[in-house]
Design an enzyme around this catalytic site. Structure first.
Site, short mmCIF file in Angstrom:
data_model
loop_
_atom_site.label_atom_id
_atom_site.label_comp_id
_atom_site.label_asym_id
_atom_site.label_seq_id
_atom_site.Cartn_x
_atom_site.Cartn_y
_atom_site.Cartn_z
N HIS A 32 0.65 4.54 4.35
CA HIS A 32 -0.04 5.24 3.26
C HIS A 32 0.43 6.69 3.17
O HIS A 32 0.72 7.20 2.08
CB HIS A 32 -1.55 5.20 3.50
CG HIS A 32 -2.14 3.84 3.32
ND1 HIS A 32 -3.50 3.61 3.26
CD2 HIS A 32 -1.55 2.62 3.17
CE1 HIS A 32 -3.73 2.33 3.09
NE2 HIS A 32 -2.57 1.70 3.04
N SER B 161 0.81 -1.22 0.00
CA SER B 161 0.00 0.00 0.00
C SER B 161 0.84 1.27 0.00
O SER B 161 0.49 2.26 -0.65
CB SER B 161 -0.93 0.00 1.21
OG SER B 161 -1.76 -1.14 1.21
#
Length: 295
Positions: free
Chosen positions: A245, A199
């Site tokens: 993230h 991610s």
């Protein structure tokens, strides 16, 4: 006229013909149109006018500039080759850690423990010998849903960036984004960390896509909507590592700016320094946090 006809005419006229510069024993009446050296039929290469010798042909090829992508990369036949390779590696690691060698999951995951959460330092906190986890964790996933969501996102974002950057720059962007995501995760919760997934790297691609849209004057509306959706999911689902993230997104924007706004006259230098700078920042964060946990 055949190539050997001038040689016969010269011989009949009584004048000796020069020997080929590569095969002196072979008389020839043909010369290279570029350098003037005599060349025999075996050595001559057809040109638009006359013949050239092999060396002049090679020099001509070196003078031809290779095609480049918009931001300096070398184009390849398959513009999504690196993206496909990354997806393949993620699938392979998932099969290995899920079905073949489940014990590898703990070995490859981004894990870090330190007192008082644990009786001794473990994982990344244990020192440089464990920092490989910052890379391997980018290819480990916690389930089929996690894997599918990341790979679909990679397939949506990857090929577009790869085609304009070239596969080398694209891989550099992907890797430093993932590393910075892992580094921020470690910085925020280095004493109690357990994180996996691509991610961070994919958020880096998302940030770089925003830079690309800005450069190409593509409307940012759809991309911003996608970003907002991902941010909401990131902070709504407890199991998602928001730190990875955020770190990946920031690294992707910074790296994208360096790759896409670099002046053409010094493009390679600026791009290389940008990627190296983000990488160095990630390593510095990890080193400082490790020193703090072991201090």
């Amino acid at each position: 006229m055949l190539p050997d006809e001038p040689a016969r005419a010269g011989a009949e006229g009584g004048r000796p013909l020069p020997g080929c510069y590569r095969h002196p024993e072979r008389e020839t009446g043909i010369s290279c149109v570029r350098c003037g050296r005599p060349i025999c039929p075996e050595c001559m290469v057809s040109a638009s006018v006359g013949f050239q010798c092999p060396e002049c042909v090679q020099d001509g090829h070196r003078d031809v500039r290779r095609a480049r992508t918009r931001f300096g990369g070398l184009p390849v036949a398959d513009g999504a080759l690196a993206t496909k390779t990354l997806i393949g590696l993620n699938l392979l690691v998932f099969v290995l850690t899920e079905y073949v060698r489940p014990e590898w999951w703990d070995t490859l995951a981004l894990q870090s423990l330190a007192p008082p959460s644990w009786y001794t330092t473990y994982g990344v906190a244990a020192g440089p010998d464990e920092w490989y986890r910052l890379v391997t964790a980018m290819f480990v996933h916690s389930g089929v849903v996690h894997l599918v969501m990341n790979m679909v996102s990679l397939w949506v974002l990857g090929p577009q960036l790869e085609r304009v950057l070239g596969w080398v720059r694209f891989l550099g962007l992907y890797l430093v984004s993932g590393l910075m995501g892992g580094a921020l995760s470690y910085l925020v919760s280095g004493g109690h960390l357990n994180s996996v997934g691509a991610s961070g790297a994919i958020f880096g691609l998302l940030g770089a896509t925003g830079v690309l849209f800005r450069v190409t004057r593509t409307p940012l509306g759809p991309l911003l909507a996608l970003l907002v959706f991902n941010v909401v999911i990131t902070f709504s689902v407890k199991a998602i590592d928001w730190r990875a993230h955020l770190g990946g997104l920031v690294a992707g924007v910074v790296t994208g700016v360096g790759l896409m706004y670099a002046p053409q006259s010094r493009r390679g230098l600026v791009q290389g320094l940008t990627v190296a700078g983000v990488l160095a920042a990630a390593v510095l964060i990890v080193a400082l946090e490790t020193a703090r946990l072991n201090g």
